[in-house]
Enzyme design. Structure first.
Site, short mmCIF file in Angstrom:
data_model
loop_
_atom_site.label_atom_id
_atom_site.label_comp_id
_atom_site.label_asym_id
_atom_site.label_seq_id
_atom_site.Cartn_x
_atom_site.Cartn_y
_atom_site.Cartn_z
N SER A 1 2.83 -6.60 0.57
CA SER A 1 4.29 -6.55 0.74
C SER A 1 4.74 -5.14 1.10
CB SER A 1 5.01 -7.00 -0.54
OG SER A 1 4.83 -8.37 -0.72
N TYR B 1 4.45 -19.56 0.12
CA TYR B 1 4.01 -19.23 1.48
C TYR B 1 4.23 -20.43 2.40
CZ TYR B 1 1.54 -15.01 -0.01
OH TYR B 1 1.23 -13.76 -0.48
N ASP C 1 1.41 -5.21 -5.35
CA ASP C 1 1.42 -6.03 -4.13
C ASP C 1 1.53 -5.16 -2.88
OD1 ASP C 1 1.88 -7.78 -2.09
OD2 ASP C 1 3.69 -8.67 -2.94
N GLN D 1 3.92 -7.58 -8.94
CA GLN D 1 4.80 -6.96 -7.93
C GLN D 1 4.47 -5.51 -7.63
OE1 GLN D 1 8.88 -7.63 -8.96
NE2 GLN D 1 9.07 -9.34 -7.54
N ARG E 1 0.95 -12.80 -4.79
CA ARG E 1 2.35 -12.35 -4.82
C ARG E 1 3.07 -13.04 -5.98
NH1 ARG E 1 4.45 -12.20 1.46
NH2 ARG E 1 3.61 -10.14 1.90
P1 NAD Z 1 4.86 -13.22 4.93
O1 NAD Z 1 3.90 -14.29 4.54
O2 NAD Z 1 5.71 -12.57 3.90
O3 NAD Z 1 5.85 -13.77 6.05
C1 NAD Z 1 5.45 -14.56 7.08
C2 NAD Z 1 6.59 -15.54 7.33
O4 NAD Z 1 6.24 -16.34 8.45
C3 NAD Z 1 6.84 -16.48 6.15
O5 NAD Z 1 8.19 -16.37 5.74
C4 NAD Z 1 6.53 -17.85 6.72
O6 NAD Z 1 7.35 -18.87 6.19
C5 NAD Z 1 6.80 -17.62 8.21
N1 NAD Z 1 6.16 -18.60 9.08
C6 NAD Z 1 4.90 -19.10 9.02
N2 NAD Z 1 4.72 -19.99 10.01
C7 NAD Z 1 5.88 -20.05 10.72
C8 NAD Z 1 6.30 -20.77 11.84
N3 NAD Z 1 5.50 -21.65 12.46
N4 NAD Z 1 7.55 -20.56 12.30
C9 NAD Z 1 8.39 -19.68 11.67
N5 NAD Z 1 8.05 -18.98 10.61
C10 NAD Z 1 6.80 -19.16 10.12
O7 NAD Z 1 4.02 -12.15 5.73
P2 NAD Z 1 4.38 -10.60 5.91
O8 NAD Z 1 3.75 -9.87 4.78
O9 NAD Z 1 5.82 -10.45 6.19
O10 NAD Z 1 3.54 -10.24 7.21
C11 NAD Z 1 3.95 -10.78 8.47
C12 NAD Z 1 2.93 -10.46 9.54
O11 NAD Z 1 2.91 -9.06 9.77
C13 NAD Z 1 1.49 -10.84 9.17
O12 NAD Z 1 0.86 -11.41 10.32
C14 NAD Z 1 0.86 -9.53 8.82
O13 NAD Z 1 -0.53 -9.54 9.01
C15 NAD Z 1 1.56 -8.65 9.81
N6 NAD Z 1 1.49 -7.22 9.54
C16 NAD Z 1 1.20 -6.45 10.60
C17 NAD Z 1 1.08 -5.10 10.47
C18 NAD Z 1 0.77 -4.28 11.69
O14 NAD Z 1 0.58 -3.07 11.56
N7 NAD Z 1 0.76 -4.87 12.86
C19 NAD Z 1 1.25 -4.51 9.21
C20 NAD Z 1 1.58 -5.31 8.11
C21 NAD Z 1 1.70 -6.70 8.29
#
Ligand code: NAD
Length: 384
Positions: free
Chosen positions: A139, A235, A136, A133, A128
């Site tokens: 995202s 991250y 990505d 961008q 990222r």
């Molecule tokens: P990201 O890395 O942009 O965001 C994750 C956030 O979680 C970060 O801001 C990080 O600081 C925060 N974080 C980590 N540990 C934490 C904690 N202990 N307490 C509070 N915050 C914490 O990730 P993203 O791209 O936004 O994806 C988020 C989730 O969604 C991922 O698990 C991804 O796999 C999932 N996702 C699921 C689907 C689906 O269809 N279910 C699709 C896309 C993404």
């Protein structure tokens, strides 16, 4: 060079890797594009649309795969653990595959694919960084998932989201709590706000406070030491078990006040942190809804069942998987833009330029020349 786009085989996958609109720019780079007949159908793209943009359409999948120099897919082996063996057998040694591969979760599979002399690029390992961008896709897909998560919650909730003042009474807005304010979380905040909810959000990284507030949500601050919570890449860093225990306890008072909880907390390459354990879950109000976007990565809620919606003590827990596929038109448009930009970036004089001095190529290249070449995947292979 022949770039092939096969129909996805993963059950329920509606996306297509390349949309007709992105074909002309790729053709200008001097390549041929061949699409499997029907590949775009679930994303509302008919064969004729590909042909009108200059691509060829092929009915015979084995013939398509055996001619391909480069294969563009949404879910490659790894992201599809039942990827057809017959497809792999059809590929020529030396062919390149660009797709979601989940290489950190499936390092042994990556090693065996490297042994077939396939060049593998994982769309899910594109860093990222600003330069990447437009490539990505994590995202892009997270943004769609955050949007859709709110719709699922609204659908399952026994109450409305907006404030309603009616002749039959006044109804207060739903209280939505978003945990993890990365790409998915920020989009969930924006969508819940548009539906009229009162939104609170929390993230381990204090840096996101401003972004949360700019979307009209209140940023929840917990009494935890977070000065080393963020990596240089922006991250979250994995924390200790003790940290997570205290965090869960501090979060519980906010959970108790929420009608909807959307969890998106993720640490790259690791299992998702458990932020709602069974004992903390007791604090949730009957009628509330939890949507756990980390379901595929082990879940932020210990009760989550991936791919299911369950009711526990009056609380609905939804563990959606593959949400972007439920918005197949826009998900394919975004994925196609990301992957075609990446392919254009790789192409030089009609061939793939595998120049690992470039950060984007080095981090996304998994296998080349018959070997696993990616540092993170090699570490995962050793169980580190
Ligand atoms: P990201 O890395 O942009 O965001 C994750 C956030 O979680 C970060 O801001 C990080 O600081 C925060 N974080 C980590 N540990 C934490 C904690 N202990 N307490 C509070 N915050 C914490 O990730 P993203 O791209 O936004 O994806 C988020 C989730 O969604 C991922 O698990 C991804 O796999 C999932 N996702 C699921 C689907 C689906 O269809 N279910 C699709 C896309 C993404």
């Amino acid at each position: 060079m022949i770039v092939a786009v096969p129909k996805e085989t993963f059950p329920g996958e509606n996306r297509v890797a390349l949309m007709p609109a992105n074909v002309p720019a790729l053709l200008k780079a001097g390549i041929e594009i061949v699409v499997e007949s029907g590949a775009g159908a679930s994303a509302l793209q008919q064969d004729v649309a590909y042909v009108s943009q200059g691509a060829a359409v092929e009915d015979d999948r084995t013939r398509l795969l055996s001619r391909a120099d480069v294969l563009l897919m949404v879910r490659g082996p790894g992201a599809d653990t039942n990827f057809p063996q017959s497809d792999l057998n059809a590929l020529r040694p030396g062919a390149a595959l660009i797709a979601f591969l989940e290489p950190l979760a499936e390092p042994d599979l990556m090693k065996s694919l490297a042994g077939r002399n396939l060049t593998l690029f994982a769309m899910d390992l594109i860093p990222r960084v600003t330069r990447a961008q437009q490539m990505d896709t994590l995202s892009s897909m997270a943004m769609l998932a955050g949007y859709k998560a709110v719709l699922l919650a609204a659908q399952a909730a026994p109450r409305m989201f907006p404030l309603m003042m009616t002749a039959a009474g006044t109804f207060t807005p739903a209280k939505v709590f978003v945990i993890g304010a990365g790409v998915a979380g920020l989009q969930a905040i924006a969508t819940a706000r548009r539906l009229g909810a009162v939104v609170e959000a929390y993230d381990l990284r204090p840096a996101v406070k401003e972004q949360v507030e700019s979307l009209g949500a209140r940023f929840v601050e917990l009494d935890l030491k977070t000065d080393e919570a963020e990596t240089s890449g922006g991250y979250a860093r994995q924390q200790t078990d003790d940290f997570y225990r205290v965090q869960r306890e501090l979060l519980s008072q906010h959970l108790a006040k929420s009608d909807v909880v959307i969890t998106t907390a993720a640490v790259p390459g690791k299992r998702a942190p458990v932020l709602i354990s069974r004992d903390i879950f007791e604090n949730l109000r009957p009628g509330s809804v939890v949507v756990d976007l980390a379901a595929e990565k082990g879940g932020n809620c210990s009760l989550t069942k991936p791919g299911e919606q369950i009711l526990v003590d009056g609380v609905t827990v939804i563990g959606p998987v593959n949400l972007p596929s439920e918005v197949p038109l826009h998900a394919s448009q975004m994925y196609s833009k990301n992957i075609s930009t990446f392919l254009q970036f790789l192409l030089q004089d009609g061939a793939l330029n595998v120049d690992t001095s470039d950060e984007i190529i080095r981090e996304s290249l998994v296998a080349h020349g018959g070997r696993l070449v990616n540092a993170a995947v090699l570490k995962a292979l050793k169980g580190e």
